[in-house]
Design a protein around this motif. Structure first.
Motif, mmCIF file in Angstrom:
data_model
loop_
_atom_site.group_PDB
_atom_site.id
_atom_site.type_symbol
_atom_site.label_atom_id
_atom_site.label_comp_id
_atom_site.label_asym_id
_atom_site.label_seq_id
_atom_site.Cartn_x
_atom_site.Cartn_y
_atom_site.Cartn_z
ATOM 1 N N PRO A 6 38.167 33.802 50.372
ATOM 2 C CA PRO A 6 37.190 34.076 49.219
ATOM 3 C C PRO A 6 37.955 32.979 48.145
ATOM 4 O O PRO A 6 38.790 32.700 47.949
ATOM 5 C CB PRO A 6 37.976 35.496 49.140
ATOM 6 C CG PRO A 6 38.307 35.923 50.249
ATOM 7 C CD PRO A 6 38.987 34.713 51.039
ATOM 8 N N TYR A 8 36.059 31.513 43.720
ATOM 9 C CA TYR A 8 35.104 31.669 43.253
ATOM 10 C C TYR A 8 35.318 30.703 41.806
ATOM 11 O O TYR A 8 36.602 30.484 41.614
ATOM 12 C CB TYR A 8 34.711 33.119 42.562
ATOM 13 C CG TYR A 8 35.908 33.655 41.831
ATOM 14 C CD1 TYR A 8 35.824 33.508 40.488
ATOM 15 C CD2 TYR A 8 36.944 34.542 42.659
ATOM 16 C CE1 TYR A 8 37.136 34.189 39.896
ATOM 17 C CE2 TYR A 8 37.977 34.937 41.621
ATOM 18 C CZ TYR A 8 37.867 34.958 40.350
ATOM 19 O OH TYR A 8 39.008 35.386 39.545
ATOM 20 N N SER A 21 28.404 30.524 38.079
ATOM 21 C CA SER A 21 29.309 30.932 38.979
ATOM 22 C C SER A 21 28.878 30.308 40.266
ATOM 23 O O SER A 21 27.943 30.101 40.545
ATOM 24 C CB SER A 21 29.284 32.533 39.017
ATOM 25 O OG SER A 21 30.267 32.961 40.031
ATOM 26 N N ILE A 23 30.415 31.218 44.242
ATOM 27 C CA ILE A 23 31.420 32.342 45.186
ATOM 28 C C ILE A 23 31.075 31.882 46.566
ATOM 29 O O ILE A 23 30.172 31.406 46.907
ATOM 30 C CB ILE A 23 30.951 33.632 44.864
ATOM 31 C CG1 ILE A 23 31.772 34.652 45.537
ATOM 32 C CG2 ILE A 23 29.442 33.933 45.107
ATOM 33 C CD1 ILE A 23 31.617 36.008 45.054
ATOM 34 N N TRP A 27 34.566 38.297 51.594
ATOM 35 C CA TRP A 27 35.409 39.394 50.552
ATOM 36 C C TRP A 27 35.503 40.864 51.390
ATOM 37 O O TRP A 27 34.506 41.321 52.124
ATOM 38 C CB TRP A 27 34.661 39.378 49.474
ATOM 39 C CG TRP A 27 34.565 37.904 48.737
ATOM 40 C CD1 TRP A 27 33.625 37.107 49.144
ATOM 41 C CD2 TRP A 27 35.257 37.715 47.660
ATOM 42 N NE1 TRP A 27 33.741 35.972 48.215
ATOM 43 C CE2 TRP A 27 34.738 36.450 47.499
ATOM 44 C CE3 TRP A 27 36.351 38.295 46.863
ATOM 45 C CZ2 TRP A 27 35.407 35.568 46.363
ATOM 46 C CZ3 TRP A 27 36.907 37.461 45.918
ATOM 47 C CH2 TRP A 27 36.368 36.087 45.471
ATOM 48 N N ILE A 32 36.835 41.588 46.338
ATOM 49 C CA ILE A 32 35.441 41.291 45.550
ATOM 50 C C ILE A 32 35.761 41.798 44.107
ATOM 51 O O ILE A 32 35.135 41.226 43.236
ATOM 52 C CB ILE A 32 34.225 41.901 46.207
ATOM 53 C CG1 ILE A 32 32.978 41.299 45.387
ATOM 54 C CG2 ILE A 32 34.071 43.327 45.887
ATOM 55 C CD1 ILE A 32 32.581 39.877 46.198
ATOM 56 N N TYR A 35 36.629 39.248 41.513
ATOM 57 C CA TYR A 35 35.380 38.359 41.153
ATOM 58 C C TYR A 35 34.705 39.129 40.204
ATOM 59 O O TYR A 35 34.313 38.587 39.080
ATOM 60 C CB TYR A 35 34.626 37.983 42.346
ATOM 61 C CG TYR A 35 33.572 37.343 41.975
ATOM 62 C CD1 TYR A 35 33.177 35.911 41.465
ATOM 63 C CD2 TYR A 35 31.924 38.072 41.948
ATOM 64 C CE1 TYR A 35 32.060 35.362 40.971
ATOM 65 C CE2 TYR A 35 30.803 37.554 41.873
ATOM 66 C CZ TYR A 35 30.811 36.123 41.119
ATOM 67 O OH TYR A 35 29.638 35.556 40.798
ATOM 68 N N PHE A 62 29.114 30.927 50.332
ATOM 69 C CA PHE A 62 29.198 32.634 50.730
ATOM 70 C C PHE A 62 28.454 32.732 52.011
ATOM 71 O O PHE A 62 27.649 32.208 52.516
ATOM 72 C CB PHE A 62 28.195 32.979 49.618
ATOM 73 C CG PHE A 62 28.353 34.476 49.126
ATOM 74 C CD1 PHE A 62 29.638 34.929 48.926
ATOM 75 C CD2 PHE A 62 27.508 35.417 49.759
ATOM 76 C CE1 PHE A 62 29.868 36.313 48.361
ATOM 77 C CE2 PHE A 62 27.649 36.751 49.355
ATOM 78 C CZ PHE A 62 28.585 37.281 48.958
#
Length: 126
Positions: A6, A8, A21, A23, A27, A32, A35, A62
């Motif tokens: 993960p 971000y 953003s 990401i 997750w 999560i 985030y 992602f």
């Protein structure tokens, strides 16, 4: 595996009411939340000003999420809509991630793009 770790970034362009953003990774429902907290903190100036929110999220790294994490994403999206999310441009999502995200974002004004220029152009059509 690097692609599932993960990660971000978040940034706010307050003058344009834009949240940008990226990401990536896989997750859990617990991870999560970090985030979501970063998103909420970054967009707080827009929320306080009651400004609309236009978001660009890069999904290049992602991956499709499990059902529980997907449900958490859906809930956050719908809460974001209540607080002013007007448009959401998703950049670089894989076909499988796009299918999952379309299901999760039902009722949200979201579009999917392969080009950042196209995504920003759509985002700024007000």
């Amino acid at each position: 595996m690097e692609t599932t770790r993960p990660k971000y970034t978040v940034a706010l362009d307050e003058a344009r009411s834009e949240f940008h953003s990226s990401i990536g990774g896989f997750w859990s429902t617990d991870s999560i939340q970090e985030y979501f907290d970063a998103v909420n903190e970054a967009t707080m100036p827009l929320l306080k000003a009651r400004s609309p929110i236009y978001a660009l999220v890069d999904f290049s790294d992602f991956v499709p999420q499990d059902r529980a994490t997907g449900d958490a994403i859906r809930d956050h999206l719908h809460m974001s809509k209540k607080y002013g999310l007007k448009r959401l441009a998703i950049l670089g999502a894989s076909p499988l991630t796009t299918m999952q995200y379309k299901r999760l974002s039902d009722g949200i004004n979201v579009e999917f793009f392969d080009s950042k220029i196209d995504a920003i152009t759509w985002l700024r059509e007000r």
